[in-house]
Design a protein around this motif. Structure first.
Motif, mmCIF file in Angstrom:
data_model
loop_
_atom_site.group_PDB
_atom_site.id
_atom_site.type_symbol
_atom_site.label_atom_id
_atom_site.label_comp_id
_atom_site.label_asym_id
_atom_site.label_seq_id
_atom_site.Cartn_x
_atom_site.Cartn_y
_atom_site.Cartn_z
ATOM 1 N N THR A 161 32.811 26.399 8.012
ATOM 2 C CA THR A 161 31.750 26.055 7.063
ATOM 3 C C THR A 161 30.475 25.830 7.858
ATOM 4 O OG1 THR A 161 33.385 24.897 5.695
ATOM 5 C CG2 THR A 161 31.075 24.539 5.166
ATOM 6 N N PHE A 162 29.355 26.307 7.308
ATOM 7 C CA PHE A 162 28.077 26.266 8.020
ATOM 8 C C PHE A 162 27.119 25.329 7.281
ATOM 9 C CE2 PHE A 162 30.152 30.379 8.344
ATOM 10 C CZ PHE A 162 30.393 30.434 9.719
ATOM 11 N N LEU A 163 26.771 24.239 7.927
ATOM 12 C CA LEU A 163 25.886 23.249 7.309
ATOM 13 C C LEU A 163 24.480 23.423 7.866
ATOM 14 C CD1 LEU A 163 28.930 21.816 7.620
ATOM 15 C CD2 LEU A 163 27.706 20.035 6.362
ATOM 16 N N ARG A 164 23.597 23.969 7.033
ATOM 17 C CA ARG A 164 22.218 24.224 7.429
ATOM 18 C C ARG A 164 21.365 23.015 7.051
ATOM 19 N NH1 ARG A 164 22.039 30.180 4.575
ATOM 20 N NH2 ARG A 164 23.699 31.140 5.845
ATOM 21 N N ALA A 165 21.276 22.093 7.990
ATOM 22 C CA ALA A 165 20.554 20.854 7.706
ATOM 23 C C ALA A 165 19.058 21.100 7.633
ATOM 24 C CB ALA A 165 20.865 19.815 8.768
ATOM 25 N N SER A 166 18.408 20.406 6.712
ATOM 26 C CA SER A 166 16.957 20.310 6.713
ATOM 27 C C SER A 166 16.537 19.534 7.961
ATOM 28 C CB SER A 166 16.484 19.591 5.450
ATOM 29 O OG SER A 166 16.903 20.270 4.281
ATOM 30 N N THR A 167 15.243 19.430 8.200
ATOM 31 C CA THR A 167 14.761 18.685 9.360
ATOM 32 C C THR A 167 15.157 17.219 9.224
ATOM 33 O OG1 THR A 167 12.887 20.179 9.657
ATOM 34 C CG2 THR A 167 12.726 18.013 10.677
ATOM 35 N N ALA A 168 15.896 16.727 10.214
ATOM 36 C CA ALA A 168 16.435 15.375 10.144
ATOM 37 C C ALA A 168 15.360 14.327 10.409
ATOM 38 C CB ALA A 168 17.572 15.220 11.148
ATOM 39 N N TYR A 169 15.629 13.122 9.947
ATOM 40 C CA TYR A 169 14.802 11.957 10.271
ATOM 41 C C TYR A 169 15.665 10.723 10.077
ATOM 42 C CZ TYR A 169 14.293 10.971 5.256
ATOM 43 O OH TYR A 169 14.548 10.680 3.945
ATOM 44 N N GLY A 170 15.134 9.579 10.459
ATOM 45 C CA GLY A 170 15.836 8.335 10.202
ATOM 46 C C GLY A 170 16.402 7.699 11.455
ATOM 47 N N LEU A 171 16.906 6.491 11.272
ATOM 48 C CA LEU A 171 17.363 5.665 12.378
ATOM 49 C C LEU A 171 18.743 6.090 12.860
ATOM 50 C CD1 LEU A 171 16.414 3.216 14.008
ATOM 51 C CD2 LEU A 171 17.703 1.780 12.402
ATOM 52 N N SER A 172 18.902 6.113 14.177
ATOM 53 C CA SER A 172 20.169 6.435 14.838
ATOM 54 C C SER A 172 20.183 5.706 16.174
ATOM 55 C CB SER A 172 20.276 7.951 15.069
ATOM 56 O OG SER A 172 21.261 8.250 16.051
ATOM 57 N N PRO A 173 21.365 5.315 16.666
ATOM 58 C CA PRO A 173 21.400 4.710 18.008
ATOM 59 C C PRO A 173 20.774 5.606 19.072
ATOM 60 C CG PRO A 173 23.486 4.346 16.899
ATOM 61 C CD PRO A 173 22.694 5.285 16.025
ATOM 62 N N ARG A 174 20.925 6.912 18.925
ATOM 63 C CA ARG A 174 20.352 7.863 19.866
ATOM 64 C C ARG A 174 19.191 8.596 19.181
ATOM 65 N NH1 ARG A 174 24.212 9.140 24.097
ATOM 66 N NH2 ARG A 174 24.588 7.110 25.035
ATOM 67 N N ILE A 175 18.211 7.837 18.763
ATOM 68 C CA ILE A 175 17.113 8.363 17.953
ATOM 69 C C ILE A 175 16.386 9.491 18.683
ATOM 70 C CG2 ILE A 175 15.362 6.765 18.810
ATOM 71 C CD1 ILE A 175 14.396 6.535 15.845
ATOM 72 N N ARG A 176 15.890 10.433 17.915
ATOM 73 C CA ARG A 176 15.006 11.486 18.427
ATOM 74 C C ARG A 176 13.606 11.238 17.876
ATOM 75 N NH1 ARG A 176 17.415 17.090 16.784
ATOM 76 N NH2 ARG A 176 15.300 17.653 17.367
ATOM 77 N N PHE A 177 12.637 11.156 18.787
ATOM 78 C CA PHE A 177 11.254 10.926 18.379
ATOM 79 C C PHE A 177 10.471 12.220 18.226
ATOM 80 C CE2 PHE A 177 12.206 6.674 20.079
ATOM 81 C CZ PHE A 177 11.728 5.897 19.035
ATOM 82 N N ASP A 178 11.086 13.360 18.508
ATOM 83 C CA ASP A 178 10.391 14.631 18.335
ATOM 84 C C ASP A 178 10.421 15.091 16.887
ATOM 85 O OD1 ASP A 178 13.290 14.968 19.264
ATOM 86 O OD2 ASP A 178 12.893 16.941 18.393
ATOM 87 N N LEU A 179 11.285 14.543 16.063
ATOM 88 C CA LEU A 179 11.401 14.939 14.663
ATOM 89 C C LEU A 179 10.206 14.423 13.873
ATOM 90 C CD1 LEU A 179 15.170 14.055 14.449
ATOM 91 C CD2 LEU A 179 14.211 16.387 14.418
ATOM 92 N N VAL A 180 9.725 15.227 12.940
ATOM 93 C CA VAL A 180 8.390 15.002 12.393
ATOM 94 C C VAL A 180 8.217 13.636 11.747
ATOM 95 C CG1 VAL A 180 8.921 16.242 10.224
ATOM 96 C CG2 VAL A 180 6.547 15.978 10.967
ATOM 97 N N VAL A 181 9.148 13.188 10.918
ATOM 98 C CA VAL A 181 8.981 11.890 10.256
ATOM 99 C C VAL A 181 9.061 10.765 11.286
ATOM 100 C CG1 VAL A 181 9.927 10.299 8.541
ATOM 101 C CG2 VAL A 181 9.892 12.754 8.069
ATOM 102 N N ASN A 182 10.045 10.832 12.169
ATOM 103 C CA ASN A 182 10.176 9.810 13.206
ATOM 104 C C ASN A 182 8.937 9.768 14.098
ATOM 105 O OD1 ASN A 182 12.715 9.722 12.107
ATOM 106 N ND2 ASN A 182 13.809 10.377 13.946
ATOM 107 N N ASN A 183 8.433 10.950 14.449
ATOM 108 C CA ASN A 183 7.308 11.045 15.360
ATOM 109 C C ASN A 183 6.029 10.480 14.747
ATOM 110 O OD1 ASN A 183 4.895 12.940 16.498
ATOM 111 N ND2 ASN A 183 6.401 12.517 18.092
ATOM 112 N N LEU A 184 5.740 10.901 13.519
ATOM 113 C CA LEU A 184 4.512 10.434 12.881
ATOM 114 C C LEU A 184 4.542 8.926 12.644
ATOM 115 C CD1 LEU A 184 3.792 13.273 10.279
ATOM 116 C CD2 LEU A 184 2.787 12.946 12.547
ATOM 117 N N THR A 185 5.725 8.407 12.281
ATOM 118 C CA THR A 185 5.825 6.958 12.057
ATOM 119 C C THR A 185 5.670 6.194 13.363
ATOM 120 O OG1 THR A 185 7.345 7.424 10.212
ATOM 121 C CG2 THR A 185 7.228 5.157 10.992
ATOM 122 N N ALA A 186 6.240 6.720 14.440
ATOM 123 C CA ALA A 186 6.109 6.065 15.749
ATOM 124 C C ALA A 186 4.662 6.070 16.213
ATOM 125 C CB ALA A 186 7.006 6.758 16.767
ATOM 126 N N TRP A 187 3.973 7.189 16.054
ATOM 127 C CA TRP A 187 2.549 7.250 16.409
ATOM 128 C C TRP A 187 1.747 6.234 15.596
ATOM 129 C CZ3 TRP A 187 -0.397 9.243 20.115
ATOM 130 C CH2 TRP A 187 0.122 10.258 20.937
#
Length: 347
Positions: A161-187
């Motif tokens: 099964t192939f799960l084509r995720a939309s662009t992710a965002y939100g809190l995670s222990p291993r957060i990514r700050f390059d993702l658009v929502v995370n990045n803009l909020t951090a800035w």
């Protein structure tokens, strides 16, 4: 079920693994853990772990599992562009090889972390799962190629099964700050600027990381005939935004912030809107809980509590490409992004 999760220590995996455990599944992780120094908040799930590069997986690593959830890989466009041949080697070739090994070992379910970036540059219309692929980055190309290679493996004993995720965002222990929502909020939180590096016109579907994890659990627990050789856009159709709309939401939520464009801001060739209605019609257990507004509020409150600084999220600890380059400079990774054996043993 007995489940092997590759990349269980990454952005999505560190959210998915504890959710699987809560549902009563037996989880083993497989991860080279090159981002072990990048935990932001919270704790990682305590699961048995095979510390191994996905390029080195052998049949004994997957034997006895009911399902493989394959998340591991180079996770964003900067890493994908860094050394494109490694994106093909890790994201594509190693993924196809894993599927073949899993099938030969008798693994019945194979859930693959594909992406809506398969659609790449598209017209201003909503794209369902039957839309043509038009990836514009090595990362997107690798995801599309895996789908093309693994789908023909489907038969009565092996169900991908192939799960084509939309662009992710939100809190995670291993957060990514390059993702658009995370990045803009951090800035916005750290500088007062909602800093846009494009002109804000491109469309992007977005989905919270917890809702992505929910999609994997729903597919894993669904009747086989509902998910066999199926592809699903993961998200909500109502959660398609132009980047400037996300920026406006961030400005509305982060006090005292304002939108500012980078001096070289121009159009982004990645532009697509995605119809996510099929997964909800097919799998009634998939009911996303998050909206962009709630997600931005969650991020803002967490950034406040953690006293996040600009140096944190733009520096070598949390910026994926910068962290990888640091590990290479420090001799912990070689040029092929493999851990150097003597240092790996000493850790």
């Amino acid at each position: 079920m007995k489940v092997l999760v590759t990349g269980h220590l990454g952005y999505i995996g560190s959210v998915l693994a504890p959710m699987l455990l809560e549902r009563g599944h037996e989880v083993t992780g497989l991860d080279s853990d090159i981002f072990r120094a990048c935990t932001f908040v919270g704790a990682l799930a305590n699961t048995p772990t095979i510390e191994k590069d996905i390029r080195d997986i052998e049949p004994e690593d997957v034997a006895g599992f009911d399902a493989v959830i394959h998340l591991a890989g180079l996770s964003n466009d900067p890493l994908g562009d860094y050394r494109p041949h490694l994106t093909e080697e890790i994201n594509c070739n190693a993924s196809v090889r894993l599927a073949r090994i899993a099938k030969a070992a008798g693994v019945q379910r194979f859930l693959y972390a594909s992406s809506c970036s398969n659609y790449g540059a598209a017209a201003d219309c909503f794209l369902a799962e039957d839309a043509s692929f038009n990836p514009v980055t090595p990362y997107g190309v690798s995801k599309a190629n895996v789908e093309h290679a693994v789908s023909p493996m489907a038969d009565e004993t092996f169900s991908p099964t192939f799960l084509r995720a939309s662009t992710a965002y939100g809190l995670s222990p291993r957060i990514r700050f390059d993702l658009v929502v995370n990045n803009l909020t951090a800035w916005a939180y750290t500088t007062g600027l909602v800093y846009l590096k494009s002109d804000g016109s491109p469309w992007r579907p977005i989905v919270h990381v917890e809702d992505i994890a929910l999609a994997y659990i729903t597919v894993l627990e669904a009747d086989r005939e509902l998910v066999h050789d199926e592809a699903f856009n993961v998200g909500l159709t109502t959660e398609n935004y132009q980047i400037r709309e996300i920026a406006a939401l961030v400005q509305a939520i982060v006090p005292g912030s304002r939108v500012e464009f980078a001096p070289d801001a121009g159009p982004d060739k990645r532009c697509y809107r995605v119809d996510c209605s099929y997964i909800g019609r097919r799998l009634h257990g998939f009911k996303p809980q998050w909206t962009a507004r709630r997600g931005i509020e969650q991020l803002y409150n967490t950034f406040q509590a953690a006293s996040l600084t600009l140096e944190d999220f733009e520096g070598e600890r949390f910026k994926r490409i910068a962290h990888v380059q640091k590990l290479i400079r420090d001799g912990e990774l070689d040029g092929d992004l493999r851990r150097r054996p003597m240092l790996a043993m000493a850790v």
